[in-house]
Design a protein around this motif. Structure first.
Motif, mmCIF file in Angstrom:
data_model
loop_
_atom_site.group_PDB
_atom_site.id
_atom_site.type_symbol
_atom_site.label_atom_id
_atom_site.label_comp_id
_atom_site.label_asym_id
_atom_site.label_seq_id
_atom_site.Cartn_x
_atom_site.Cartn_y
_atom_site.Cartn_z
ATOM 1 N N ARG A 121 13.447 4.665 17.948
ATOM 2 C CA ARG A 121 13.048 3.295 17.931
ATOM 3 C C ARG A 121 11.504 2.793 18.424
ATOM 4 O O ARG A 121 10.680 2.244 17.658
ATOM 5 C CB ARG A 121 13.847 2.252 18.752
ATOM 6 C CG ARG A 121 15.424 2.055 18.085
ATOM 7 C CD ARG A 121 16.034 0.748 18.753
ATOM 8 N NE ARG A 121 16.379 1.133 20.119
ATOM 9 C CZ ARG A 121 17.273 1.691 20.725
ATOM 10 N NH1 ARG A 121 18.252 2.322 19.751
ATOM 11 N NH2 ARG A 121 17.448 1.948 21.892
ATOM 12 N N LEU A 122 11.298 3.516 19.590
ATOM 13 C CA LEU A 122 9.953 3.560 20.029
ATOM 14 C C LEU A 122 8.906 3.876 19.024
ATOM 15 O O LEU A 122 7.855 3.149 18.865
ATOM 16 C CB LEU A 122 9.825 4.133 21.460
ATOM 17 C CG LEU A 122 8.450 4.263 22.317
ATOM 18 C CD1 LEU A 122 8.008 2.650 22.604
ATOM 19 C CD2 LEU A 122 8.768 5.029 23.482
ATOM 20 N N SER A 125 7.522 1.781 16.372
ATOM 21 C CA SER A 125 6.292 0.911 16.542
ATOM 22 C C SER A 125 4.957 1.486 16.456
ATOM 23 O O SER A 125 4.577 2.437 17.132
ATOM 24 C CB SER A 125 6.412 0.442 17.894
ATOM 25 O OG SER A 125 5.253 -0.317 18.499
ATOM 26 N N GLU A 126 4.338 0.970 15.332
ATOM 27 C CA GLU A 126 2.975 1.812 14.933
ATOM 28 C C GLU A 126 2.161 1.327 16.184
ATOM 29 O O GLU A 126 1.195 2.172 16.501
ATOM 30 C CB GLU A 126 2.337 1.105 13.708
ATOM 31 C CG GLU A 126 1.184 1.664 13.148
ATOM 32 C CD GLU A 126 0.710 1.311 11.971
ATOM 33 O OE1 GLU A 126 -0.377 1.282 11.656
ATOM 34 O OE2 GLU A 126 1.863 1.091 10.953
ATOM 35 N N ASP A 127 2.079 0.012 16.954
ATOM 36 C CA ASP A 127 1.270 0.029 17.936
ATOM 37 C C ASP A 127 1.461 0.957 19.110
ATOM 38 O O ASP A 127 0.452 1.370 19.491
ATOM 39 C CB ASP A 127 1.683 -1.578 18.485
ATOM 40 C CG ASP A 127 1.144 -2.580 17.569
ATOM 41 O OD1 ASP A 127 0.114 -2.390 16.724
ATOM 42 O OD2 ASP A 127 1.556 -3.983 17.748
ATOM 43 N N PHE A 128 2.706 1.340 19.546
ATOM 44 C CA PHE A 128 2.987 2.120 20.512
ATOM 45 C C PHE A 128 2.301 3.402 20.014
ATOM 46 O O PHE A 128 1.782 4.194 20.994
ATOM 47 C CB PHE A 128 4.441 2.277 20.715
ATOM 48 C CG PHE A 128 4.806 3.391 21.737
ATOM 49 C CD1 PHE A 128 4.630 3.236 23.083
ATOM 50 C CD2 PHE A 128 5.257 4.846 21.398
ATOM 51 C CE1 PHE A 128 4.850 4.183 24.001
ATOM 52 C CE2 PHE A 128 5.454 5.528 22.334
ATOM 53 C CZ PHE A 128 5.277 5.353 23.607
ATOM 54 N N SER A 148 6.722 -0.292 27.500
ATOM 55 C CA SER A 148 7.756 -0.209 26.476
ATOM 56 C C SER A 148 9.154 -0.323 27.105
ATOM 57 O O SER A 148 10.154 -0.970 26.664
ATOM 58 C CB SER A 148 7.751 0.818 25.514
ATOM 59 O OG SER A 148 8.236 2.294 26.171
ATOM 60 N N SER A 157 14.183 -5.453 22.384
ATOM 61 C CA SER A 157 14.681 -4.350 21.464
ATOM 62 C C SER A 157 15.724 -4.683 20.677
ATOM 63 O O SER A 157 16.605 -4.326 19.897
ATOM 64 C CB SER A 157 15.134 -3.073 22.092
ATOM 65 O OG SER A 157 16.192 -3.409 22.905
#
Length: 161
Positions: A121-122, A125-128, A148, A157
Motif C-alpha cells: 500500500r505504501l 503512493s507515488e509521493d512516498f 507514513s 489508510s
C-alpha cells in the motif's frame, strides 16, 4: 503495523553500487543477517531466491519487494535499499530503484502478510516513492517512513490500527 518498528538507520542502504539482482540479494542478506545471531547471509539469499522462483516480487514503477518466510529468523526483519542506479530485476527487463526486503519467521505468516500488505500500500503512493528516491540520508528516509506510519495510524489508510 508500524514499519518504523522494523526499520532502523542500519537497515537503510542508500546509493550503493549494485550491478545486478545477485549483488542486491547479497547486500540484503548481509544487512538482515547482522540483526540476528544464528542467521547467515547465505540463508537469507537462499530464502529470497527460492521465493523469487515462484514469481517476481517486482511491484511496478521501479519498486521491488523481495520477501520470504524462513525458519532461520525469529523476528520479522525489514531493509530498505535505494541503489545508485536501477538494478536489473527480472526476466521482463524491469529495473528496481527502490527495494524493500522483508524476511519473517515461517510460523509468523499472518503478521508477515500484514506487513507485506502495508508495504505494498505504501509503495502505491507515488509521493512516498519519490520522497524516498530524493532523500539525502537514512535519517530522512526513516522520518518519511515514520510520517507514513503516523498517517496510517490517523486513519488515512482507511483501516484500523
Amino acid at each position: 503495523m508500524k514499519l518504523t518498528t522494523l526499520l532502523d538507520e542500519g537497515s537503510i542502504l542508500l546509493d550503493g553500487n549494485l550491478p545486478d539482482k545477485e549483488a542486491l540479494f547479497r547486500v540484503i542478506g548481509e544487512t538482515l543477517s547482522t540483526k540476528e545471531a544464528g542467521m547467515s547471509a547465505a540463508a537469507v539469499v537462499a530464502s529470497l531466491a527460492e521465493r523469487e522462483v515462484q514469481g517476481t516480487t517486482f511491484l511496478g514503477r521501479g519498486v521491488a519487494v523481495p520477501h520470504a518466510l524462513t525458519s532461520t529468523c525469529t523476528e520479522i526483519r525489514l531493509a530498505l535499499i535505494r541503489p545508485a542506479r536501477p538494478v536489473p530485476y527480472d526476466v521482463h527487463g524491469h529495473q528496481a530503484r527502490l527495494i524493500l526486503a522483508l524476511l519473517a519467521p515461517s510460523e509468523d505468516r499472518d503478521r508477515y502478510v500484514r506487513v507485506l500488505a502495508r508495504i505494498a500500500r505504501l509503495c502505491l503512493s507515488e509521493d512516498f516513492v519519490t520522497s524516498i528516491l530524493l532523500a539525502h540520508d537514512a535519517a530522512e528516509v526513516l522520518a518519511l517512513v515514520a510520517r507514513s506510519d503516523e498517517q496510517q495510524a490517523g486513519g488515512h489508510s482507511g483501516g484500523r490500527r
